[in-house]
Design a protein around this motif. Structure first.
Motif, PDB file in Angstrom:
ATOM      1  N   TYR A  68       0.817  -1.210   0.000  1.00 26.91           N
ATOM      2  CA  TYR A  68       0.000   0.000   0.000  1.00 26.91           C
ATOM      3  C   TYR A  68       0.853   1.263   0.000  1.00 26.91           C
ATOM      4  O   TYR A  68       0.573   2.221  -0.724  1.00 26.91           O
ATOM      5  CB  TYR A  68      -0.921  -0.008   1.217  1.00 26.91           C
ATOM      6  CG  TYR A  68      -2.235  -0.723   0.999  1.00 26.91           C
ATOM      7  CD1 TYR A  68      -3.443  -0.041   1.048  1.00 26.91           C
ATOM      8  CD2 TYR A  68      -2.276  -2.086   0.733  1.00 26.91           C
ATOM      9  CE1 TYR A  68      -4.657  -0.683   0.845  1.00 26.91           C
ATOM     10  CE2 TYR A  68      -3.475  -2.749   0.526  1.00 26.91           C
ATOM     11  CZ  TYR A  68      -4.669  -2.052   0.584  1.00 26.91           C
ATOM     12  OH  TYR A  68      -5.858  -2.691   0.368  1.00 26.91           O
ATOM     13  N   ASN A  81      11.077  -0.872  -3.902  1.00 29.10           N
ATOM     14  CA  ASN A  81       9.865  -1.464  -3.337  1.00 29.10           C
ATOM     15  C   ASN A  81       9.939  -2.975  -3.224  1.00 29.10           C
ATOM     16  O   ASN A  81       9.290  -3.569  -2.371  1.00 29.10           O
ATOM     17  CB  ASN A  81       8.655  -1.092  -4.191  1.00 29.10           C
ATOM     18  CG  ASN A  81       8.424   0.399  -4.257  1.00 29.10           C
ATOM     19  OD1 ASN A  81       8.715   1.123  -3.309  1.00 29.10           O
ATOM     20  ND2 ASN A  81       7.909   0.879  -5.389  1.00 29.10           N
ATOM     21  N   PRO A 102      -2.392  -3.008  -4.997  1.00 30.48           N
ATOM     22  CA  PRO A 102      -2.946  -3.513  -6.253  1.00 30.48           C
ATOM     23  C   PRO A 102      -3.534  -4.913  -6.102  1.00 30.48           C
ATOM     24  O   PRO A 102      -3.384  -5.564  -5.062  1.00 30.48           O
ATOM     25  CB  PRO A 102      -1.726  -3.537  -7.170  1.00 30.48           C
ATOM     26  CG  PRO A 102      -0.595  -3.851  -6.235  1.00 30.48           C
ATOM     27  CD  PRO A 102      -0.927  -3.120  -4.952  1.00 30.48           C
ATOM     28  N   PRO A 108      -3.008  -3.508 -11.680  1.00 30.01           N
ATOM     29  CA  PRO A 108      -3.053  -2.340 -10.793  1.00 30.01           C
ATOM     30  C   PRO A 108      -4.428  -1.990 -10.246  1.00 30.01           C
ATOM     31  O   PRO A 108      -4.573  -0.987  -9.554  1.00 30.01           O
ATOM     32  CB  PRO A 108      -2.548  -1.217 -11.707  1.00 30.01           C
ATOM     33  CG  PRO A 108      -3.049  -1.612 -13.059  1.00 30.01           C
ATOM     34  CD  PRO A 108      -2.963  -3.120 -13.104  1.00 30.01           C
ATOM     35  N   TRP A 113       0.875  -8.669  -7.936  1.00 26.58           N
ATOM     36  CA  TRP A 113       2.228  -8.164  -8.136  1.00 26.58           C
ATOM     37  C   TRP A 113       3.190  -9.343  -8.238  1.00 26.58           C
ATOM     38  O   TRP A 113       2.870 -10.473  -7.850  1.00 26.58           O
ATOM     39  CB  TRP A 113       2.651  -7.226  -7.001  1.00 26.58           C
ATOM     40  CG  TRP A 113       2.585  -7.849  -5.633  1.00 26.58           C
ATOM     41  CD1 TRP A 113       3.586  -8.476  -4.946  1.00 26.58           C
ATOM     42  CD2 TRP A 113       1.432  -7.904  -4.768  1.00 26.58           C
ATOM     43  NE1 TRP A 113       3.151  -8.921  -3.720  1.00 26.58           N
ATOM     44  CE2 TRP A 113       1.823  -8.582  -3.580  1.00 26.58           C
ATOM     45  CE3 TRP A 113       0.114  -7.445  -4.876  1.00 26.58           C
ATOM     46  CZ2 TRP A 113       0.945  -8.810  -2.534  1.00 26.58           C
ATOM     47  CZ3 TRP A 113      -0.747  -7.675  -3.816  1.00 26.58           C
ATOM     48  CH2 TRP A 113      -0.334  -8.343  -2.667  1.00 26.58           C
ATOM     49  N   ASN A 119      -6.491   1.693 -11.477  1.00 27.70           N
ATOM     50  CA  ASN A 119      -5.037   1.764 -11.342  1.00 27.70           C
ATOM     51  C   ASN A 119      -4.650   2.491 -10.061  1.00 27.70           C
ATOM     52  O   ASN A 119      -4.804   3.710  -9.963  1.00 27.70           O
ATOM     53  CB  ASN A 119      -4.418   2.469 -12.549  1.00 27.70           C
ATOM     54  CG  ASN A 119      -2.919   2.263 -12.637  1.00 27.70           C
ATOM     55  OD1 ASN A 119      -2.235   2.052 -11.646  1.00 27.70           O
ATOM     56  ND2 ASN A 119      -2.390   2.331 -13.847  1.00 27.70           N
ATOM     57  N   VAL A 120      -4.125   1.745  -9.106  1.00 27.16           N
ATOM     58  CA  VAL A 120      -3.747   2.325  -7.822  1.00 27.16           C
ATOM     59  C   VAL A 120      -2.474   3.150  -7.913  1.00 27.16           C
ATOM     60  O   VAL A 120      -2.147   3.880  -6.982  1.00 27.16           O
ATOM     61  CB  VAL A 120      -3.544   1.225  -6.758  1.00 27.16           C
ATOM     62  CG1 VAL A 120      -4.829   0.469  -6.516  1.00 27.16           C
ATOM     63  CG2 VAL A 120      -2.399   0.276  -7.138  1.00 27.16           C
ATOM     64  N   ASN A 121      -1.777   3.051  -9.027  1.00 23.96           N
ATOM     65  CA  ASN A 121      -0.476   3.711  -9.127  1.00 23.96           C
ATOM     66  C   ASN A 121      -0.487   4.909 -10.066  1.00 23.96           C
ATOM     67  O   ASN A 121       0.550   5.294 -10.609  1.00 23.96           O
ATOM     68  CB  ASN A 121       0.607   2.716  -9.560  1.00 23.96           C
ATOM     69  CG  ASN A 121       1.958   3.050  -8.955  1.00 23.96           C
ATOM     70  OD1 ASN A 121       2.046   3.630  -7.868  1.00 23.96           O
ATOM     71  ND2 ASN A 121       3.023   2.703  -9.651  1.00 23.96           N
ATOM     72  N   THR A 181       2.465   2.755  -3.486  1.00 23.43           N
ATOM     73  CA  THR A 181       1.724   3.234  -4.656  1.00 23.43           C
ATOM     74  C   THR A 181       1.377   4.711  -4.509  1.00 23.43           C
ATOM     75  O   THR A 181       1.373   5.277  -3.413  1.00 23.43           O
ATOM     76  CB  THR A 181       0.428   2.438  -4.858  1.00 23.43           C
ATOM     77  OG1 THR A 181      -0.471   2.706  -3.772  1.00 23.43           O
ATOM     78  CG2 THR A 181       0.714   0.949  -4.936  1.00 23.43           C
ATOM     79  N   ILE A 201       4.065  -4.170 -10.057  1.00 21.32           N
ATOM     80  CA  ILE A 201       2.617  -4.370 -10.149  1.00 21.32           C
ATOM     81  C   ILE A 201       2.277  -5.064 -11.462  1.00 21.32           C
ATOM     82  O   ILE A 201       2.711  -4.641 -12.525  1.00 21.32           O
ATOM     83  CB  ILE A 201       1.885  -3.023 -10.052  1.00 21.32           C
ATOM     84  CG1 ILE A 201       2.097  -2.403  -8.660  1.00 21.32           C
ATOM     85  CG2 ILE A 201       0.389  -3.189 -10.338  1.00 21.32           C
ATOM     86  CD1 ILE A 201       1.550  -0.987  -8.540  1.00 21.32           C
TER      87      ILE A 201
END
Length: 524
Positions: A369, A403, A378, A410, A381, A460-462, A372, A407
């Protein structure tokens, strides 16, 4: 009906939607309350905001489409969001919501599936059956004051019984292993379609609780008979075996044989392992062998390539997928429940090593978490570990080196698993960092996924603002995501997972509906 209540005191809004006709999520500035109490109040108000949107535009259909205020019926048109929301509304003591749902549930006709769509035995059990059984246990336990009449509880019990009786034909297979996709109109199914490990292994808690509740052993016997095939597995290809303690994914209804050795702790398999230890919590004397199988699965996973560490972040541990012969360095949000599940096993068995293993998994999923742009994890991954690392693209990708992962999908579908494991970690350790992490996670979800009259999955979380909205609000957000976010802050809740050394009086099904364990039933 205005469910959102403004209490005495100044309101500090931590998020709002400019074009929303619904009240913003708010926090009450009352210095007599602790920080966690203020957070719990804000989460409760977010739950009520989402409920009000659903009630206004979608009730009694299954799900709200919050952007255009429409609805869908992906769970057979029986009001999935309402039934899923009941146990959370009870725990939060949201009286208006509880009353509305209790008045609605007796009207459901479980004999008819809307549009004659197939009925998922698995999803219907964990959402509808689990939700109603939990309502009975909570409203005959510490929340009796939320019911207007004992008839409310009786109606829940009768509807649960009606639904289970309607679904019983799923077990009419040559082995007694249940089919999943059921045709209610003809009371039949495709006998050639294999069933899944999670399907066959994730019914036993709810159906056993129903048997205990109505004093009819048939429901428990059906699921426990099917479970025996999972505890003593056979494989179509006897020369190939999974890792010790693990299972394959697909099961032949006619022979009971596993058709593959693929699996792990992710979707399709996850809740089989989850329920092994939870059945031991439900009745340690009767389900001790389930606990033994769970311990073997955990031991095998923790000491094999199923547990993997990214080459650039050896402090992280992710559970991989297993393709039958090798580990596939890929994990998912769904698999993040395992941290909490291992911690639960450590709590009930008094095993600190299990708790620490679960913490490591939980902390690693929490890192997904924080890495991102949105602060949300996501769907899936992947990573490279030291054994397989060959440089190339991973070495060139600075963010991956920092990281530890890349991903692969996403999207975020309002999932609860990281919040769930953070809750268990806090119950085991009392470390307030887990409360803070959970709060930050909830704020990120609230900021990014709240839209229109409710919450939506994002693409898309990113990327900034989470990409696109799916315009779909899952019922499990009410059952799980809101509940776990609230419980970790609500220390005075009447229902909690017990801490180390305390008797477990409740066990949560995979949809986060709390059920009384057998020792507590005997005291009623």
């Amino acid at each position: 009906m205005r469910l959102y209540r403004i209490l005495v005191g100044a309101i500090v809004v931590f998020t709002s939607s400019a074009n929303s006709r619904f009240p913003p999520v708010a926090r009450i500035e009352n210095h007599t309350h602790t920080i966690s109490q203020k957070r719990a109040q804000a989460i409760k108000e977010a739950f009520e905001f989402a409920w009000y949107g659903y009630q206004t535009f979608a009730f009694p259909n299954d799900e709200l489409h919050p952007i255009n205020n429409s609805f869908s019926d992906s769970r057979n048109g029986w009001g999935a969001t309402a039934v899923d929301a009941l146990s959370t509304a009870i725990l939060m003591e949201s009286q208006d919501v509880v009353t509305t749902i209790l008045k609605y549930i007796p009207s459901i006709n479980f004999n008819v599936s809307k549009g004659n769509q197939p009925v998922s035995l698995f999803e219907t059990t964990i959402r509808y059956l689990g939700g109603m059984l939990s309502g009975v246990d909570l409203l005959t336990g510490p929340y009796q004051h939320l019911t207007e009449s004992p008839d409310d509880v009786t109606a829940l019990k009768l509807q649960a019984l009606s639904l289970a009786n309607k679904m019983k034909f799923a077990f009419d297979t040559p082995t007694g292993i249940p089919a999943n996709n059921l045709n209610f109109k003809g009371e039949n199914y495709d006998p050639f379609q294999p069933t899944g490990l999670a399907v066959a292994g994730t019914l036993i808690l709810e159906w056993t609780r129903l048997s205990d509740m109505v004093h009819v052993p048939d429901f428990a016997n059906l699921t426990q008979h099917a479970e025996n095939y999972l505890l003593l597995p056979t494989y179509k290809n006897a020369t190939i075996q999974p890792l010790l303690g693990l299972r394959g994914t697909s099961i032949d209804l006619s022979t009971g044989d596993f058709l593959d050795t693929k699996g792990g702790w992710g979707g399709g398999d996850d809740s089989y392992y989850e329920y092994l230890i939870k059945m031991f919590v439900y009745d340690p004397a009767h389900f001790s062998d389930y606990k033994d199988e769970w311990l073997q699965a955990v031991k095998s996973s923790a000491t094999s390539e199923i547990s993997s560490h990214p080459y650039s972040r050896p402090d992280l541990t992710f559970l991989t997928n297993w393709n039958g012969q090798d580990a596939i360095l890929r994990s998912s949000h769904l698999a993040c429940f395992a941290g909490g599940n291992w911690i639960l096993g450590g709590l009930v068995l008094g095993n600190q090593t299990l708790i620490e293993l679960g913490q490591n998994l939980t902390d690693s999923c929490a890192e997904i978490y924080t890495a991102t742009i949105t602060g949300i994890g996501p769907e899936t991954w992947s990573w490279e570990d030291e054994e397989f690392f060959d440089g190339d693209e991973f070495e060139e990708d600075r963010s991956t080196k920092e990281n530890g992962f890349i991903i692969t999908d996403p999207m975020y579908d309002l999932r609860p698993e990281v919040l769930e494991s953070l809750y268990y970690a806090y119950r085991a350790t009392g470390d307030k960092k887990y409360q803070d992490w959970s709060w930050n996670t909830f704020k990120a979800i609230n900021t990014t996924c709240r839209t229109g009259s409710g919450y939506s999955a994002i693409s898309n979380v990113n990327v900034t603002h989470g990409g696109n909205f799916s315009n779909f609000q899952e019922s499990f957000m009410f059952a799980e995501t809101f509940k776990y976010a609230w419980l970790i802050q609500a220390e005075d809740s009447k229902v909690h997972v017990a801490k180390m050394g305390e008797e477990q009086t409740w066990v949560f099904n995979t949809e986060a509906h709390p059920l009384k364990v057998r020792s507590q039933q005997a005291q009623q």
